[in-house]
Design an enzyme around this catalytic site. Structure first.
Site, PDB file in Angstrom:
ATOM      1  N   LYS A 133       0.859  -1.193   0.000  1.00 52.58           N
ATOM      2  CA  LYS A 133       0.000   0.000   0.000  1.00 52.58           C
ATOM      3  C   LYS A 133       0.888   1.233   0.000  1.00 52.58           C
ATOM      4  O   LYS A 133       1.846   1.320   0.769  1.00 52.58           O
ATOM      5  CB  LYS A 133      -0.867  -0.037   1.259  1.00 52.58           C
TER       6      LYS A 133
HETATM    7  C1  5RP Z   1      -3.626   3.700   8.881  1.00 58.28           C
HETATM    8  C2  5RP Z   1      -3.777   3.037   7.582  1.00 58.28           C
HETATM    9  C3  5RP Z   1      -5.022   3.307   6.878  1.00 58.28           C
HETATM   10  O1  5RP Z   1      -5.642   2.084   6.642  1.00 58.28           O
HETATM   11  C4  5RP Z   1      -4.739   4.015   5.595  1.00 58.28           C
HETATM   12  O2  5RP Z   1      -4.083   5.207   5.826  1.00 58.28           O
HETATM   13  C5  5RP Z   1      -5.963   4.174   4.694  1.00 58.28           C
HETATM   14  O3  5RP Z   1      -6.771   5.094   5.141  1.00 58.28           O
HETATM   15  P1  5RP Z   1      -6.907   6.536   4.492  1.00 58.28           P
HETATM   16  O4  5RP Z   1      -7.520   6.326   3.129  1.00 58.28           O
HETATM   17  O5  5RP Z   1      -7.804   7.230   5.452  1.00 58.28           O
HETATM   18  O6  5RP Z   1      -5.525   7.160   4.363  1.00 58.28           O
HETATM   19  O7  5RP Z   1      -2.958   2.311   7.106  1.00 58.28           O
HETATM   20  O8  5RP Z   1      -2.348   3.602   9.284  1.00 58.28           O
END
Ligand code: 5RP
Length: 300
Positions: free
Chosen positions: A203
């Site tokens: 991610k």
């Molecule tokens: C928190 C995360 C969240 O899952 C990630 O940031 C996704 O959420 P957003 O779209 O609100 O950024 O990894 O640490």
């Protein structure tokens, strides 16, 4: 029931038809074992190769985030529109009924809060509990360039090793400290490190310019986080540009659950991710669904 007295000779062997041996649809995943591939095929839609993950794990370090005050009320109604739920085991067990039956990517790291150093995490879920919960993948953060970089890489490597024993993939989340730059150079480094230590997907955040180079240089799928809440047209445009540049979908939280109409927004994001809807068309869809949902709520 099969009976020893009724054994008939098989006839339909079709020797003229070779056994099919299909290539797995997901980048970098062709050599994985059946269980891993099966779990990944529940996370990523085989017909599009993409996913809409609904992230609501924010409470594990920042408490009751806006839009997540009541996961049972705020998130549960959105579950039918998500391909995957990404959350902590606490949120899952307390607020999401098992009958929701969506694949779960389990947040398996914790150990810090917004009041302390973000990169100082540990693995906070035992593999046995991930298996017990039927997790389709486990997730933890890698903080490249941060104070506890080494520890965070060790956490993810441990998840990968234990998950591999049981066929459970690992999502490496490229965590960014408050004062770290979000550019091509940084994310090329972070995503590639994640893939090379064995993460099954990664991610990242979307950024310009150069996201397409980072996606190309990462040998496993990348999904993007949404980041801070943006106006809906901008969030839809970001999702569109990311997929167009090689992302395999989104793992989106605040831009969905903090939207004026979360149910409309997640469906509009789904149209972008799976149907390549253009941002303008997706925003129109959002407005129509929002109006429709508003009308229905008013009538109730
Ligand atoms: C928190 C995360 C969240 O899952 C990630 O940031 C996704 O959420 P957003 O779209 O609100 O950024 O990894 O640490």
């Amino acid at each position: 029931m099969a009976d020893k007295d009724d054994i008939r000779e098989g006839k339909n062997f079709h020797p003229e038809i070779p056994h099919e041996s299909e290539n797995f649809f997901l980048k970098g995943s062709n050599s994985l074992d059946w269980g891993m591939q099966n779990r990944l095929a529940r996370i990523f839609r085989p017909d599009t190769g993409r996913t809409v993950m609904l992230a609501f794990d924010h409470g594990y370090f920042q408490g009751p985030t806006t839009g997540l005050e009541r996961i049972d009320l705020d998130i549960r109604p959105l579950a039918p529109f998500a391909d995957v739920l990404m959350c902590t085991r606490g949120a899952l067990r307390t607020s999401i009924p098992p009958s929701v039956a969506k694949p779960v990517v389990l947040r398996c790291s914790a150990g810090q809060s917004i009041l302390t150093e973000l990169s100082n995490e540990l693995i906070a879920v035992d593999i046995e509990d991930a298996i017990r919960l039927g997790a389709c993948a486990m997730a933890a953060q890698v903080y490249i360039g941060a104070e506890y970089e080494h520890k965070s890489i060790a956490n993810v490597a441990r998840l990968i090793d234990t998950g591999t024993r049981y066929g459970i993939p690992t999502l490496a989340v490229t965590g960014v400290g408050a004062d770290m730059t979000r550019d091509e150079r940084y994310f090329a480094l972070a995503t590639r490190i994640c893939a090379e230590i064995g993460a099954h997907y990664v991610k990242s955040y979307y950024f310009e310019p150069g996201f397409e180079n980072v996606a190309a240089a990462c040998p496993v799928p990348i999904v993007i986080a949404g980041g801070k809440k943006l106006p809906e047209p901008d969030a839809l445009e970001m999702a569109y540009k990311a997929c167009d540049a090689g992302a395999a979908g989104v793992d989106m939280g605040r831009n969905i659950f903090q939207s004026d109409s979360p149910a409309a927004m997640i469906q509009a994001v789904g149209a972008v991710v799976h149907d390549n809807a253009k941002p303008g068309a997706a925003f129109e869809m959002y407005e129509d669904l929002k109006a429709d949902l508003g009308d229905r709520q008013a009538a109730e």
